[in-house]
Design a protein around this motif. Structure first.
Motif, short mmCIF file in Angstrom:
data_model
loop_
_atom_site.label_atom_id
_atom_site.label_comp_id
_atom_site.label_asym_id
_atom_site.label_seq_id
_atom_site.Cartn_x
_atom_site.Cartn_y
_atom_site.Cartn_z
N ALA B 205 0.84 -1.21 0.00
CA ALA B 205 0.00 0.00 0.00
C ALA B 205 0.87 1.25 0.00
O ALA B 205 0.56 2.25 -0.68
CB ALA B 205 -0.92 -0.02 1.22
N LEU B 206 1.97 1.21 0.74
CA LEU B 206 2.89 2.36 0.74
C LEU B 206 3.49 2.56 -0.64
O LEU B 206 3.62 3.69 -1.12
CB LEU B 206 4.02 2.12 1.76
CG LEU B 206 3.69 2.36 3.23
CD1 LEU B 206 4.79 1.78 4.12
CD2 LEU B 206 3.53 3.86 3.51
N THR B 207 3.86 1.44 -1.28
CA THR B 207 4.47 1.54 -2.62
C THR B 207 3.45 2.14 -3.60
O THR B 207 3.77 3.02 -4.40
CB THR B 207 4.94 0.16 -3.11
OG1 THR B 207 5.69 -0.49 -2.08
CG2 THR B 207 5.82 0.27 -4.34
N ARG B 208 2.21 1.67 -3.50
CA ARG B 208 1.14 2.21 -4.36
C ARG B 208 1.00 3.72 -4.16
O ARG B 208 0.97 4.50 -5.12
CB ARG B 208 -0.18 1.49 -4.02
CG ARG B 208 -1.43 1.91 -4.70
CD ARG B 208 -1.60 1.28 -6.07
NE ARG B 208 -1.01 2.11 -7.13
CZ ARG B 208 -0.69 1.67 -8.35
NH1 ARG B 208 -0.85 0.41 -8.66
NH2 ARG B 208 -0.17 2.48 -9.24
N ALA B 209 0.93 4.13 -2.89
CA ALA B 209 0.75 5.55 -2.58
C ALA B 209 1.96 6.37 -3.04
O ALA B 209 1.81 7.50 -3.52
CB ALA B 209 0.52 5.72 -1.08
N TRP B 210 3.14 5.79 -2.92
CA TRP B 210 4.36 6.49 -3.36
C TRP B 210 4.33 6.69 -4.88
O TRP B 210 4.59 7.78 -5.38
CB TRP B 210 5.59 5.67 -2.93
CG TRP B 210 6.89 6.16 -3.48
CD1 TRP B 210 7.50 7.35 -3.21
CD2 TRP B 210 7.74 5.47 -4.42
NE1 TRP B 210 8.68 7.44 -3.92
CE2 TRP B 210 8.85 6.30 -4.66
CE3 TRP B 210 7.68 4.23 -5.07
CZ2 TRP B 210 9.90 5.93 -5.51
CZ3 TRP B 210 8.71 3.87 -5.91
CH2 TRP B 210 9.80 4.72 -6.14
N VAL B 211 3.97 5.64 -5.60
CA VAL B 211 3.90 5.72 -7.07
C VAL B 211 2.82 6.73 -7.46
O VAL B 211 3.03 7.60 -8.31
CB VAL B 211 3.65 4.32 -7.68
CG1 VAL B 211 3.28 4.42 -9.16
CG2 VAL B 211 4.89 3.44 -7.50
N ASP B 212 1.65 6.65 -6.82
CA ASP B 212 0.54 7.54 -7.16
C ASP B 212 0.86 9.01 -6.86
O ASP B 212 0.26 9.91 -7.44
CB ASP B 212 -0.73 7.13 -6.41
CG ASP B 212 -1.31 5.83 -6.97
OD1 ASP B 212 -0.83 5.38 -8.04
OD2 ASP B 212 -2.21 5.25 -6.33
N SER B 213 1.78 9.23 -5.93
CA SER B 213 2.12 10.63 -5.61
C SER B 213 3.34 11.10 -6.41
O SER B 213 3.95 12.12 -6.08
CB SER B 213 2.38 10.75 -4.10
OG SER B 213 3.39 9.84 -3.71
N GLY B 214 3.73 10.33 -7.41
CA GLY B 214 4.81 10.79 -8.29
C GLY B 214 6.13 10.07 -8.11
O GLY B 214 7.11 10.41 -8.77
N ALA B 215 6.20 9.11 -7.19
CA ALA B 215 7.43 8.33 -6.96
C ALA B 215 8.65 9.23 -6.78
O ALA B 215 9.66 9.10 -7.47
CB ALA B 215 7.65 7.31 -8.09
#
Ligand code: FES
Ligand code: FES
Lengths: 153, 222
Positions: B205-215
């Motif tokens: 979930a953290l990885t998803r949120a990180w990617v969705d916020s621009g990585a």
């Protein structure tokens, strides 16, 4: 639960605790004492056997993981590579106390099954997990090289 | 002599190879004496993406999310098998014993493959005081994916680069972190080994949120 596998060319069944390490099963249930217990924690190589032809430390291999597999212990070795290794071991008088040697021989044959003509570096890498308290490493290396030459000839 | 050394050495001397193997047991005992520290580290919890939702700036939030992911990435359960050198580390970052080498495809040297010792599952030692890790795909990460010795920023940049992340898009990276069972081993590492913080689900979930916020990688926002 019974576990069925091949041991030294014969079909066998094990019906004890499936978590028992293969080493215990070999020695205590099948009466094959050639495979040695050194550390019990995959650190010394004394318990090396072949599983489907590949080197495997029997002290950390649950017997349940042998289902359908082919296990060879030192008692069941056959073939040109095994004969060449045995001959070289005798010719060079490799063992001292001998305790580690079953594992050394199994590892050496496992190596030669994958690399016919190993370099010193190949031998170092493959044999790094087999400890010899008597420090016969020099003779082990020479015997592996000699056996490789014999198989090639 | 401390009692734990005594106990181990006495047990070991029962074996024919007492001398040769005493050092091994001593080595294990030292690892257990370090165990106290590991427990403290485990109490450090992994926070989910919602813990960062009050950071208004997108890039700053993304950085913070990656720093949180870093708690997992930099745990020994992950770092040990992402070495720059030719050998993995083990336990809390110490040299692997026996001294194995990477070999072809990170599967170990011919004759001393990872699978010589590591089976398909973790196996608890017969003395119950530790285990050997296992997984059907147990192997070293390729040298291009080496993390040891890199900063978290460096690892982050590497993770975004398909040439150094196993040719993955960012979406594939999310999937890898969320679902890959070898990654998941980090949370079920067997007796005597501290798991990575949190859960794989949370890490995904953290990885998803990180990617969705621009990585965004640490130290690059703003
Ligand atoms: S007894 Fe199996 S490696 Fe030592
Ligand atoms: S010959 Fe004695 S331990 Fe190797």
């Amino acid at each position: 639960m019974t576990i069925e596998f091949e041991l030294n060319g014969k079909a066998v069944t094990y019906s004890g605790d499936p978590d028992t390490p293969l080493l215990w099963a070999l020695r205590d249930d099948f009466g094959l004492k050639g495979t040695k217990y050194g550390c019990g924690v995959a650190q010394c190589g004394a318990c090396t056997v072949h599983v489907d032809g590949m080197n495997r430390r029997a002290c950390v291999a649950p017997v349940s993981s042998m289902e359908g597999r082919s296990v060879t212990s030192i008692e069941g070795l056959t073939g040109a590579v095994a004969e060449a290794v045995q001959g070289a071991w005798v010719a060079l008088n490799v063992p001292q106390c001998g305790y580690c040697q079953s594992g050394q021989i199994m590892s050496a044959i496992g190596l030669l099954g994958l690399i016919e003509d190993p370099s010193d570096a190949d031998i170092d890498a493959a044999m790094a997990g087999n400890i010899c308290r008597c420090v016969t490493y020099g003779r082990i290396r020479s015997a592996i090289l000699q056996a490789a030459q014999k198989v090639k000839a | 002599m401390r009692p734990w050394i005594n106990r181990r050495v006495i047990t070991t001397t029962a074996f024919v190879l007492a001398g040769a193997f005493a050092y091994i047991n001593l080595d294990y005992s030292i690892a257990y004496s370090l165990g106290g520290k590991m427990v403290d580290r485990h109490e450090e919890r992994l926070r989910g993406p919602e813990a960062f939702s009050d950071i208004p700036d997108n890039a700053e939030r993304s950085e913070a999310l990656f720093r949180e992911m870093g708690k997992v990435i930099e745990s020994p359960r992950c770092m040990n098998c992402h070495p720059k050198a030719d050998s993995p580390t083990q336990r809390e970052g110490r040299p692997h014993t026996p001294p194995v080498t990477r070999g072809v495809g990170g599967m170990g040297a011919e004759g001393l493959q990872c699978s010589t010792c590591h089976g398909e599952e973790n196996v608890t030692f017969t003395n119950g005081e530790g285990s050997i890790p296992g997984h059907p795909a147990w192997h070293l990460a390729p040298a291009t994916m080496a993390w040891q010795g890199s900063s978290l920023k460096g690892i982050c940049e590497q993770l975004r680069d398909p040439e150094r992340n196993g040719d993955r898009s960012l979406d594939e990276l999310v999937e890898h972190n969320s679902e890959d069972t070898l990654v998941g081993w980090a949370w079920t590492p067997g007796v005597g080994r501290e798991p990575a913080p949190g859960t794989q689900e949370l890490f995904g979930a953290l990885t998803r949120a990180w990617v969705d916020s621009g990585a965004v990688c640490p130290g690059t926002a703003g």
